[in-house]
Write a protein that holds these residues in place. Structure first.
Motif, PDB file in Angstrom:
ATOM      1  N   GLY A  79       0.815  -1.221   0.000  1.00  0.00           N
ATOM      2  CA  GLY A  79       0.000   0.000   0.000  1.00  0.00           C
ATOM      3  C   GLY A  79       0.840   1.259   0.000  1.00  0.00           C
ATOM      4  O   GLY A  79       0.615   2.174  -0.792  1.00  0.00           O
ATOM      5  N   CYS A  80       1.831   1.324   0.866  1.00  0.00           N
ATOM      6  CA  CYS A  80       2.700   2.495   0.918  1.00  0.00           C
ATOM      7  C   CYS A  80       3.549   2.586  -0.344  1.00  0.00           C
ATOM      8  O   CYS A  80       3.760   3.677  -0.872  1.00  0.00           O
ATOM      9  CB  CYS A  80       3.585   2.460   2.162  1.00  0.00           C
ATOM     10  SG  CYS A  80       2.688   2.812   3.689  1.00  0.00           S
TER      11      CYS A  80
ATOM     12  N   ALA B  33      -0.302   4.844  -1.359  1.00  0.00           N
ATOM     13  CA  ALA B  33      -1.503   5.014  -0.542  1.00  0.00           C
ATOM     14  C   ALA B  33      -1.235   5.905   0.658  1.00  0.00           C
ATOM     15  O   ALA B  33      -2.051   6.736   1.018  1.00  0.00           O
ATOM     16  CB  ALA B  33      -2.027   3.655  -0.074  1.00  0.00           C
TER      17      ALA B  33
END
Length: 76
Positions: A58-59, A63
């Motif tokens: 995600g990072c 995100a």
């Protein structure tokens, strides 16, 4: 040479799902070899863990960048 056992994302603290770190060796495939990592996310990695800890998917996708921008906007 063995991978470091860093299994947490340095940006969000969540599991980074790094297969080499979990396996303890580099001869396993990892999700990060087939994806594009956000330049903004890389820029946010603290210097003391640069090249020592993997981002979570995600990072890596940015995100966390979006959440950070939204927090800045709400603080106004």
């Amino acid at each position: 040479m063995k991978p470091l056992a860093n299994t947490l994302c340095p940006l969000c603290g969540g599991a980074n799902t790094c297969q080499p770190a979990q396996a303890g060796h580099f001869d396993v495939p990892c999700w990060c070899t087939t994806t594009t990592i956000s330049k903004e996310a890389l820029a946010r990695v603290p210097a003391e863990v640069g090249d020592k800890a993997c981002l979570c998917p995600g990072c890596a996708a940015g995100a966390g960048d979006q959440r950070s921008r939204e927090a800045d906007i709400s603080r106004g």
